[in-house]
Design a protein around this motif. Structure first.
Motif, PDB file in Angstrom:
ATOM      1  N   GLU A  48       6.642   9.391  -5.733  1.00 47.98           N
ATOM      2  CA  GLU A  48       6.608   9.250  -4.279  1.00 47.98           C
ATOM      3  C   GLU A  48       5.204   8.829  -3.823  1.00 47.98           C
ATOM      4  O   GLU A  48       4.205   9.297  -4.378  1.00 47.98           O
ATOM      5  CB  GLU A  48       6.964  10.614  -3.669  1.00 47.98           C
ATOM      6  CG  GLU A  48       7.315  10.551  -2.206  1.00 47.98           C
ATOM      7  CD  GLU A  48       6.898  11.822  -1.478  1.00 47.98           C
ATOM      8  OE1 GLU A  48       6.911  12.904  -2.097  1.00 47.98           O
ATOM      9  OE2 GLU A  48       6.533  11.697  -0.290  1.00 47.98           O
ATOM     10  N   GLY A  49       5.140   7.960  -2.853  1.00 48.02           N
ATOM     11  CA  GLY A  49       3.835   7.547  -2.312  1.00 48.02           C
ATOM     12  C   GLY A  49       3.101   6.532  -3.179  1.00 48.02           C
ATOM     13  O   GLY A  49       1.940   6.209  -2.909  1.00 48.02           O
ATOM     14  N   SER A  50       3.767   6.039  -4.217  1.00 43.33           N
ATOM     15  CA  SER A  50       3.075   5.076  -5.085  1.00 43.33           C
ATOM     16  C   SER A  50       2.790   3.777  -4.338  1.00 43.33           C
ATOM     17  O   SER A  50       3.626   3.302  -3.566  1.00 43.33           O
ATOM     18  CB  SER A  50       3.946   4.722  -6.299  1.00 43.33           C
ATOM     19  OG  SER A  50       4.080   5.829  -7.146  1.00 43.33           O
ATOM     20  N   ALA A  51       1.607   3.225  -4.591  1.00 41.80           N
ATOM     21  CA  ALA A  51       1.356   1.833  -4.205  1.00 41.80           C
ATOM     22  C   ALA A  51       2.040   0.989  -5.272  1.00 41.80           C
ATOM     23  O   ALA A  51       2.138   1.400  -6.424  1.00 41.80           O
ATOM     24  CB  ALA A  51      -0.130   1.571  -4.181  1.00 41.80           C
ATOM     25  N   ILE A  52       2.530  -0.187  -4.882  1.00 40.19           N
ATOM     26  CA  ILE A  52       3.274  -0.997  -5.854  1.00 40.19           C
ATOM     27  C   ILE A  52       2.749  -2.426  -5.870  1.00 40.19           C
ATOM     28  O   ILE A  52       2.563  -3.048  -4.824  1.00 40.19           O
ATOM     29  CB  ILE A  52       4.787  -0.984  -5.538  1.00 40.19           C
ATOM     30  CG1 ILE A  52       5.322   0.446  -5.671  1.00 40.19           C
ATOM     31  CG2 ILE A  52       5.549  -1.933  -6.475  1.00 40.19           C
ATOM     32  CD1 ILE A  52       6.776   0.611  -5.318  1.00 40.19           C
ATOM     33  N   ALA A 109       0.820  -1.209   0.000  1.00 41.09           N
ATOM     34  CA  ALA A 109       0.000   0.000   0.000  1.00 41.09           C
ATOM     35  C   ALA A 109       0.863   1.272   0.000  1.00 41.09           C
ATOM     36  O   ALA A 109       2.005   1.256   0.480  1.00 41.09           O
ATOM     37  CB  ALA A 109      -0.915  -0.014   1.220  1.00 41.09           C
ATOM     38  N   SER A 110       0.277   2.311  -0.530  1.00 37.95           N
ATOM     39  CA  SER A 110       0.924   3.621  -0.619  1.00 37.95           C
ATOM     40  C   SER A 110       1.481   4.077   0.741  1.00 37.95           C
ATOM     41  O   SER A 110       0.810   3.925   1.766  1.00 37.95           O
ATOM     42  CB  SER A 110      -0.137   4.613  -1.127  1.00 37.95           C
ATOM     43  OG  SER A 110       0.264   5.922  -0.916  1.00 37.95           O
ATOM     44  N   TYR A 111       2.663   4.593   0.724  1.00 37.56           N
ATOM     45  CA  TYR A 111       3.336   5.168   1.904  1.00 37.56           C
ATOM     46  C   TYR A 111       3.626   4.168   3.028  1.00 37.56           C
ATOM     47  O   TYR A 111       3.857   4.558   4.158  1.00 37.56           O
ATOM     48  CB  TYR A 111       2.536   6.354   2.485  1.00 37.56           C
ATOM     49  CG  TYR A 111       2.649   7.606   1.634  1.00 37.56           C
ATOM     50  CD1 TYR A 111       3.862   8.270   1.484  1.00 37.56           C
ATOM     51  CD2 TYR A 111       1.524   8.106   0.965  1.00 37.56           C
ATOM     52  CE1 TYR A 111       3.964   9.401   0.683  1.00 37.56           C
ATOM     53  CE2 TYR A 111       1.619   9.235   0.168  1.00 37.56           C
ATOM     54  CZ  TYR A 111       2.847   9.875   0.023  1.00 37.56           C
ATOM     55  OH  TYR A 111       2.947  10.978  -0.763  1.00 37.56           O
ATOM     56  N   THR A 112       3.557   2.865   2.738  1.00 43.31           N
ATOM     57  CA  THR A 112       3.960   1.905   3.780  1.00 43.31           C
ATOM     58  C   THR A 112       5.481   1.729   3.692  1.00 43.31           C
ATOM     59  O   THR A 112       6.080   1.979   2.632  1.00 43.31           O
ATOM     60  CB  THR A 112       3.295   0.526   3.585  1.00 43.31           C
ATOM     61  OG1 THR A 112       3.576   0.082   2.248  1.00 43.31           O
ATOM     62  CG2 THR A 112       1.800   0.586   3.810  1.00 43.31           C
ATOM     63  N   PRO A 113       6.114   1.307   4.785  1.00 42.15           N
ATOM     64  CA  PRO A 113       7.567   1.097   4.735  1.00 42.15           C
ATOM     65  C   PRO A 113       7.936   0.087   3.645  1.00 42.15           C
ATOM     66  O   PRO A 113       8.973   0.224   2.989  1.00 42.15           O
ATOM     67  CB  PRO A 113       7.888   0.522   6.119  1.00 42.15           C
ATOM     68  CG  PRO A 113       6.730   0.841   6.991  1.00 42.15           C
ATOM     69  CD  PRO A 113       5.548   1.029   6.116  1.00 42.15           C
ATOM     70  N   GLU A 114       7.047  -0.915   3.425  1.00 43.19           N
ATOM     71  CA  GLU A 114       7.339  -1.940   2.405  1.00 43.19           C
ATOM     72  C   GLU A 114       7.370  -1.319   1.013  1.00 43.19           C
ATOM     73  O   GLU A 114       8.293  -1.562   0.226  1.00 43.19           O
ATOM     74  CB  GLU A 114       6.278  -3.061   2.445  1.00 43.19           C
ATOM     75  CG  GLU A 114       6.295  -3.914   3.690  1.00 43.19           C
ATOM     76  CD  GLU A 114       5.531  -3.293   4.862  1.00 43.19           C
ATOM     77  OE1 GLU A 114       4.918  -2.208   4.691  1.00 43.19           O
ATOM     78  OE2 GLU A 114       5.549  -3.882   5.962  1.00 43.19           O
ATOM     79  N   ALA A 115       6.342  -0.497   0.734  1.00 41.40           N
ATOM     80  CA  ALA A 115       6.278   0.132  -0.598  1.00 41.40           C
ATOM     81  C   ALA A 115       7.477   1.061  -0.783  1.00 41.40           C
ATOM     82  O   ALA A 115       8.080   1.114  -1.868  1.00 41.40           O
ATOM     83  CB  ALA A 115       4.970   0.906  -0.756  1.00 41.40           C
ATOM     84  N   GLU A 116       7.843   1.761   0.284  1.00 46.36           N
ATOM     85  CA  GLU A 116       8.988   2.686   0.193  1.00 46.36           C
ATOM     86  C   GLU A 116      10.285   1.918  -0.065  1.00 46.36           C
ATOM     87  O   GLU A 116      11.146   2.339  -0.837  1.00 46.36           O
ATOM     88  CB  GLU A 116       9.104   3.504   1.490  1.00 46.36           C
ATOM     89  CG  GLU A 116       8.105   4.648   1.568  1.00 46.36           C
ATOM     90  CD  GLU A 116       8.132   5.549   0.322  1.00 46.36           C
ATOM     91  OE1 GLU A 116       9.180   6.163   0.033  1.00 46.36           O
ATOM     92  OE2 GLU A 116       7.101   5.604  -0.379  1.00 46.36           O
ATOM     93  N   LYS A 117      10.393   0.765   0.597  1.00 47.60           N
ATOM     94  CA  LYS A 117      11.599  -0.049   0.440  1.00 47.60           C
ATOM     95  C   LYS A 117      11.733  -0.526  -1.018  1.00 47.60           C
ATOM     96  O   LYS A 117      12.799  -0.448  -1.632  1.00 47.60           O
ATOM     97  CB  LYS A 117      11.516  -1.255   1.388  1.00 47.60           C
ATOM     98  CG  LYS A 117      12.810  -1.971   1.585  1.00 47.60           C
ATOM     99  CD  LYS A 117      12.666  -2.992   2.717  1.00 47.60           C
ATOM    100  CE  LYS A 117      13.966  -3.762   2.893  1.00 47.60           C
ATOM    101  NZ  LYS A 117      13.877  -4.763   3.933  1.00 47.60           N
TER     102      LYS A 117
END
Ligand code: NAI
Length: 405
Positions: free
Chosen positions: A180-184, A157-165
């Protein structure tokens, strides 16, 4: 008196006793209406086709709300084990629990049992209301990949540590641009899964005498996933089915004619495929697709011939198969004996064909064709047909039985 026995698999082939034990999941919502109707039609067809020589021995197994109430578990381990052990099963629709620990029971069943092909035959039954002028021209069997693609549910999900990683890795190491802030979400597609699906579809075409196999993909844009899917499917057609197939690219040098007895193999880009099933439906027969494309195409084709209430489905792997209605639990109609059982009955027909009990399967098809032609149907069809007689789910099943043979 026949004693129930297990179906087994020997050298990759199903070995079906005269009295196979078949697990069933009644299903939530309208399951209580459409499952008894389906069971009756299947039992009567087997009886009519084989007398006392063959019989289905039903074994109830539990999933969904019924299982949750009994065990606190939406998909008990024993249910999965029973399908593994008895090899073939049939199920009604299941509620997707909201806030439960499982994303979808149906998706979990397919993934845990590695039922890698979602098979949807789509054909028209004379008299069913359809938005098309000539709905009978569509007669396809869709083989949709069930285990990969964006559907595998690998996403953050967007802005989660996992997505950021993941984003940091992609931006910094792979040098791609991601906002930035993309869900992936991840779209894995492997040669293994693509090839086994193509293999199953080509085997099916060979066995049933279907003349065309089409690989549907969006490989012009997603070159390394869907483009590779196309390539892997062609590799199977050429390397493993070379004697039985004929590539569309060879047509020109053969005067536009497919040699007698060969299966024409071609591919279509997904968006064009949606046009083709509307504009030139008679040119297509077996369609092989990745998971997401197949999801859309299956429902679009079902709509062409009268909707989801008429479309059967099967999820099949190398070691187990589960047959199921394609619609959901329609909770507002549950328990009223009014829902249309045709989708589940036709899934039962697929199951009979899977067992090799084609005579019984034919009787059911025959019964449905006549019942609809007589305009004796459930509410969903009756309200769209002029001069039709409204039947309950159970009455419709009785009518099919009376019309068999
Ligand atoms: P749904 O398929 O239950 O209903 C959509 C529409 O079609 C409703 O108007 C319904 O009344 C009608 N309908 C469906 N089947 C019918 C039948 N046999 N005869 C007459 N009318 C019929 O889809 P919905 O409302 O999105 O989902 C309800 C529940 O079913 C949800 O919990 C969903 O997760 C689950 N579901 C389960 C599936 C499965 O078990 N394979 C597939 C789709 C949904």
């Amino acid at each position: 008196m026949l004693n129930g026995e297990k179906i087994t698999i020997e050298n990759g082939k199903l070995k079906v006793p005269n009295a196979p034990i078949l697990p069933f999941i009644e299903g939530d919502g309208i399951g209580v209406d459409i499952w008894p109707a389906t069971r009756l039609v299947m039992e009567k067809a087997v009886e009519k086709a084989y007398g006392s020589g063959r019989k289905i021995i039903w074994k109830e197994i539990f999933a969904g709300e019924k299982a949750y109430k009994m065990t606190g578990n939406w998909l008990p381990g024993e249910t999965l084990q029973a399908i593994r052990e008895y090899v073939v099963a049939i199920k009604g629709p299941l509620t997707t629990p909201i806030g439960g620990g499982i994303r979808s029971i149906n998706v979990a069943l397919r993934q845990l049992l590695d039922l890698y092909a979602c098979i949807r035959p789509v054909r028209y039954f004379g008299g069913v209301p359809s938005p098309l002028k000539e709905p009978q021209k569509l007669n396809v069997v869709i083989f949709r990949e069930n285990t990969e693609d964006v559907y595998a549910g690998i996403e953050w999900a967007s802005y989660t540590p996992e997505a950021e990683k993941v984003r940091n890795f992609l931006v910094n190491e792979m040098k791609v641009t991601i906002r930035e802030g993309s869900a992936i979400g991840i779209k894995p597609m492997s040669p293994f899964a693509s090839k086994r699906l193509a293999r199953m579809a080509l085997n099916y075409a060979k066995k049933t005498g279907r003349k065309t196999v089409t690989f549907m993909h969006k490989g012009n844009i997603m070159k390394f996933t869907e483009g590779a899917f196309r390539q892997w499917c062609y590799e199977v057609a050429e390397n493993e089915f070379g004697d039985a197939t004929f590539m569309e690219s060879q047509l020109k040098e053969h005067g536009g004619k497919v040699p007698e007895g060969k299966i024409l193999v071609n591919d279509r880009i997904a968006d064009a495929m949606f046009q083709m099933v509307l504009l030139r439906p008679e040119e297509y027969s077996v369609i092989v697709t990745p998971n997401l494309d197949g999801d859309f195409l299956s429902d679009a084709c079902a709509a062409q011939v009268g909707g989801l209430g008429m479309a059967p489905g099967a999820n099949i792997g190398d070691t187990a198969a589960c047959f199921e209605a394609t619609h959901g639990t329609a909770p507002t109609h549950a328990g009223k004996d009014k829902a249309n059982p045709t989708s589940l009955i036709l899934s039962g027909v697929m199951m009979l064909e899977h067992l090799g009990w084609t005579e019984a399967a034919y009787l059911v098809i025959n019964g449905i064709e006549r019942t609809i032609a007589q305009k004796t149907v459930t509410y969903d069809l009756e309200r769209q047909m002029s001069g039709a007689t409204l039947l309950k789910s159970s009455e419709y099943a009785d009518r099919i039985v009376a019309n068999m043979g």
